[in-house]
Structures are given as C-alpha cells and as structure tokens.
Design a protein around this motif. Structure first.
Motif, mmCIF file in Angstrom:
data_model
loop_
_atom_site.group_PDB
_atom_site.id
_atom_site.type_symbol
_atom_site.label_atom_id
_atom_site.label_comp_id
_atom_site.label_asym_id
_atom_site.label_seq_id
_atom_site.Cartn_x
_atom_site.Cartn_y
_atom_site.Cartn_z
ATOM 1 N N TRP A 173 42.397 41.146 38.765
ATOM 2 C CA TRP A 173 41.563 40.348 37.874
ATOM 3 C C TRP A 173 40.376 41.184 37.424
ATOM 4 O O TRP A 173 39.599 41.663 38.254
ATOM 5 C CB TRP A 173 41.095 39.074 38.558
ATOM 6 C CG TRP A 173 40.259 38.201 37.659
ATOM 7 C CD1 TRP A 173 38.903 38.038 37.694
ATOM 8 C CD2 TRP A 173 40.732 37.397 36.572
ATOM 9 N NE1 TRP A 173 38.502 37.181 36.701
ATOM 10 C CE2 TRP A 173 39.597 36.766 35.999
ATOM 11 C CE3 TRP A 173 41.992 37.141 36.032
ATOM 12 C CZ2 TRP A 173 39.699 35.901 34.912
ATOM 13 C CZ3 TRP A 173 42.086 36.276 34.946
ATOM 14 C CH2 TRP A 173 40.956 35.670 34.400
ATOM 15 N N ASN A 174 40.244 41.366 36.118
ATOM 16 C CA ASN A 174 39.147 42.147 35.545
ATOM 17 C C ASN A 174 38.162 41.181 34.884
ATOM 18 O O ASN A 174 38.546 40.390 34.023
ATOM 19 C CB ASN A 174 39.692 43.132 34.511
ATOM 20 C CG ASN A 174 38.649 44.125 34.054
ATOM 21 O OD1 ASN A 174 38.522 45.204 34.636
ATOM 22 N ND2 ASN A 174 37.891 43.804 33.012
ATOM 23 N N GLN A 175 36.904 41.254 35.309
ATOM 24 C CA GLN A 175 35.886 40.361 34.770
ATOM 25 C C GLN A 175 34.790 41.152 34.060
ATOM 26 O O GLN A 175 33.892 41.684 34.702
ATOM 27 C CB GLN A 175 35.271 39.514 35.890
ATOM 28 C CG GLN A 175 34.265 38.482 35.399
ATOM 29 C CD GLN A 175 34.890 37.477 34.439
ATOM 30 O OE1 GLN A 175 35.825 36.757 34.815
ATOM 31 N NE2 GLN A 175 34.395 37.427 33.203
ATOM 32 N N PRO A 176 34.869 41.266 32.719
ATOM 33 C CA PRO A 176 33.802 41.956 31.999
ATOM 34 C C PRO A 176 32.487 41.187 32.103
ATOM 35 O O PRO A 176 32.483 39.966 32.205
ATOM 36 C CB PRO A 176 34.300 41.977 30.547
ATOM 37 C CG PRO A 176 35.755 41.633 30.609
ATOM 38 C CD PRO A 176 35.911 40.773 31.824
ATOM 39 N N ALA A 177 31.380 41.915 32.071
ATOM 40 C CA ALA A 177 30.072 41.261 32.085
ATOM 41 C C ALA A 177 29.893 40.474 30.786
ATOM 42 O O ALA A 177 29.952 41.036 29.698
ATOM 43 C CB ALA A 177 28.973 42.313 32.230
ATOM 44 N N GLY A 178 29.739 39.173 30.906
ATOM 45 C CA GLY A 178 29.499 38.352 29.731
ATOM 46 C C GLY A 178 30.718 38.093 28.871
ATOM 47 O O GLY A 178 30.609 37.538 27.777
#
Length: 398
Positions: A30-35
């Motif tokens: 799971w990749n969670q970009p900032a914003g």
C-alpha cells in the motif's frame, strides 16, 4: 516510508535500486502519497500479469495514472480507448485495428525510413546532438502525421507543434521552468484545435486515415461525437509520441553504455528484432498503469478491496529476477523476453507493432550509418512518476 509515486525518485535517477529493494521486501504494498489518494503498488511480474489480464476485476474507467485530475478522468471515462472497458473498448479497438495490423504497419516502413535516414545523416557532422528533442521527438511525430492523415503541407507545422507539446517534462510535473510548461500547454492546445478542424473536414471528405475511421465508424450502434473523436485523437497522438520517443533515447544511451552490444548489433551478430524487445524491456517508458478494483481480490498475497486503486510499476516488473535472469544486464540477445512494456491482455498497446517497427528502423539506420556514438554532456531524466524517460541526452554521432 517510501512514496513510489514521488517524481523526485525518478528525476534523481536512482529508481532501479529502489525497485529492486521493493521487489525483494514488498512486492505488492500500500503506497500512501502525502496529501494524495493511496494505491496498491505492484512491483513484480505475476501480480502485474493478473491485473493486465482481468479487465472485469481491474477496470480502466477510473483513469490510467495515479494523481490524475478527477474531473478529466470522469470526462473521458468510457469514451476514450485507454480509459474504457469492454464492450465499448472492444468495439472502438476493432474499428481502429486495421490501421495497426502487420500489413498496414509494414506499408509505413518506407515513410518511416524517409523520416529517420535524413535526420541521422544531418546530425553526423555536428559536434553535439540533443538526441531527445532533435531526433527522438521528431520521428514518432512524423509517423503519427501519416496515420492521422495530416496533409503534407501541414506536416512541418504539426511535427514542430508535437515536439513542443511533448517536450521535456510531463505536464504538471516539473522542477521549475514555468515558461516551458506554458509553451507545452499552448502547443497541445494548438494540436487539439487543428484536429478539431480536421475532424470537420473528414466528416465532409473522408480519407484513408485514423481520423476518418473514428468519424465514420459505427461504435456500439452509433457514430462518435466530435468530442469523443477528439478525445481518442488526443490519446493516439499522446501514446504514439511518449513511449516510442523515450524508448529511442533510452535505447541509444544503453548502446553507448554497453559498447559490446553496439558492436554486436553493427556487425550483425545480434538480431535487430531481438534487440527491439530488449530495448523495450530495458527502457519501459510507461512507468505505471493504474486500475481500480471492482470486487475484493487477492493480489500477490494481499487482500485488495473493491474501490481501491492498483498501479503496475512496469520498469520494476520488467526487472523481476524470477522472469528475467540478470535483469540489469542490457542483453540484445535475451530470449525469452516476455516484458510487459506494451501491456498485456485486453489493453495491450494498440500501436505495439508500430512502436516496434519505428524502433527497428531506427536501429537499422544507426547500424548502417553510424560507427561511433558518445555522450558529450550530462544526462538528465524526467521529473515524472508516469513516464520513465529523458529530458536531455547530448551525444556525438560519427
């Protein structure tokens, strides 16, 4: 925690080591970009193939790139080839297929050579050739003019506009040069307006070209609207330019960095068709392809829930050690070479044969006309998470 969608990773040129580490430790994560919106990143071959093959579970109508403008995706979804699913995708593709079949692509070989040979010849005496803008950008632009039926009198203008529109950085992703970004946006708008006029002309006077095909074909029992035709024209022009151009550049750089492979190609001990496949694998210009999951599914040992996005990271997938032995070696004799650079399954690249033909002709002309190739300045990669390509490649050809 790494954000695989951070374009700084690719502008800095250190992505390959990052991909290798992720394949070994987090092949689906799971990749969670900032914003930004999170997504499952797919770094290895088997789960990527699962996504490409299953258009029912992994829909294209949620957009094909992470971070894309939602309003733009919604406007094109289900209407534009690359962001539609069967049965509409199938009908639209069937209408366009004849222009991309082997016989049709072979028929373009002469005009491709007419574009490539003088371009290489005129650069053999120059001290520095900026290969990205002065060679690689021009060839696919000339080919797409052929396919779209752009009149001969308009082609110099359209080639120049296309070179401007698909210049250095991908729109919206730049380290700073707002004037360049504005110039690209203006050029793209001019291309759109040109095709708007061409669509109207082809409604009145159809020809043997892709614009006429889009205008006059029955898709799902009806004709496409002007807006739908223009959306698909834009998709065809973009696809024809981005992947091929950066494969040209990355392939040339790889040949310079691997003189044994260049020597084998020149001497004929390495096959051009096999070389084309390795250039495509090694360069993998379309960095990622996004899909949205329609039902809960297991992917690489992870439970992916309906409504979540996944993104196949093509250059990493094409370096999966389980499929490609010694994947960092640029090996023009590599066989088998089951790369996914041009996709797979229902959404395999419509222009795949065309891209291969263009690359084949470039390699043939280089080995016929060029003896030595060398770098004469710094290489600069794109600051982009969508196209793994180049902003600058200064070379000397002799």
């Amino acid at each position: 925690m790494i954000d695989i969608s951070d374009p700084a990773i690719y502008g800095a040129g250190d992505a390959v080591a990052t991909w290798a580490q992720l394949r070994a430790t987090r092949p689906v994560f799971w990749n969670q970009p900032a914003g930004g919106e999170g997504f499952w990143a797919i770094m290895t071959y088997a789960p990527a193939l699962q996504v490409y093959r299953d258009a029912a579970t992994f829909t294209s109508e949620g957009g094909m790139r992470v971070g894309a403008d939602r309003a733009a995706v919604e406007a094109a979804a289900g209407r534009m080839l690359i962001v539609s699913d069967p049965p509409h995708h199938t009908s639209l593709r069937q209408a366009l297929n004849p222009a991309f079949r082997p016989a049709a692509v072979r028929a373009l070989a002469t005009s491709m050579r007419r574009a490539v040979e003088p371009l290489i010849e005129e650069n053999l005496t120059r001290e520095t050739v900026e290969f990205v803008s002065e060679v690689a950008a021009i060839i696919p632009a000339a080919v797409i003019c052929d396919l779209m039926g752009v009149p001969e009198s308009d082609r110099p203008m359209m080639i120049a506009l296309t070179s401007r529109a698909f210049g250095a950085s991908v729109a919206g992703e730049t380290t700073g040069r707002p004037a360049d970004m504005l110039d690209r946006a203006e050029a793209h708008a001019e291309i759109f307006l040109y095709y708007d006029d061409l669509v109207e002309e082809r409604r009145r006077h159809p020809g043997d070209d892709l614009v006429s095909t889009l205008v006059h074909s029955e898709i799902d029992g009806r004709r496409l609207t002007n807006e739908e035709v223009l959306l698909n024209c834009d998709g065809l022009v973009t696809g024809a330019n981005e992947t091929t151009r950066h494969a040209f550049v990355g392939g040339l750089l790889a040949l310079i960095e691997n003189p044994d492979q260049w020597r084998g190609l020149r001497e004929g001990t390495l096959d051009v068709d096999t070389a084309v496949e390795e250039v495509l694998r090694y360069t993998s210009p379309a960095m990622h392809v996004k899909r949205v999951v329609t039902a809960d599914v297991e992917l690489g040992g992870q439970l992916v829930e309906a409504g979540q996005a996944v993104a196949v990271w093509n250059p990493s997938v094409n370096r999966d050690e389980q499929i490609f032995p010694d994947p960092e070696r640029f090996d023009l004799a590599r066989r088998p070479n089951r790369h996914l650079t041009l996709g797979h399954g229902p959404h395999n690249c419509l222009g795949g044969l065309l891209a291969r033909q263009e690359l084949r002709i470039l390699l043939e002309v280089l080995r016929e006309r060029v003896t030595t190739m060398e770098l004469v300045g710094p290489v600069r990669r794109l600051y982009s998470n969508f196209i793994w390509g180049f902003e600058q490649l200064p070379v000397r050809l002799r």
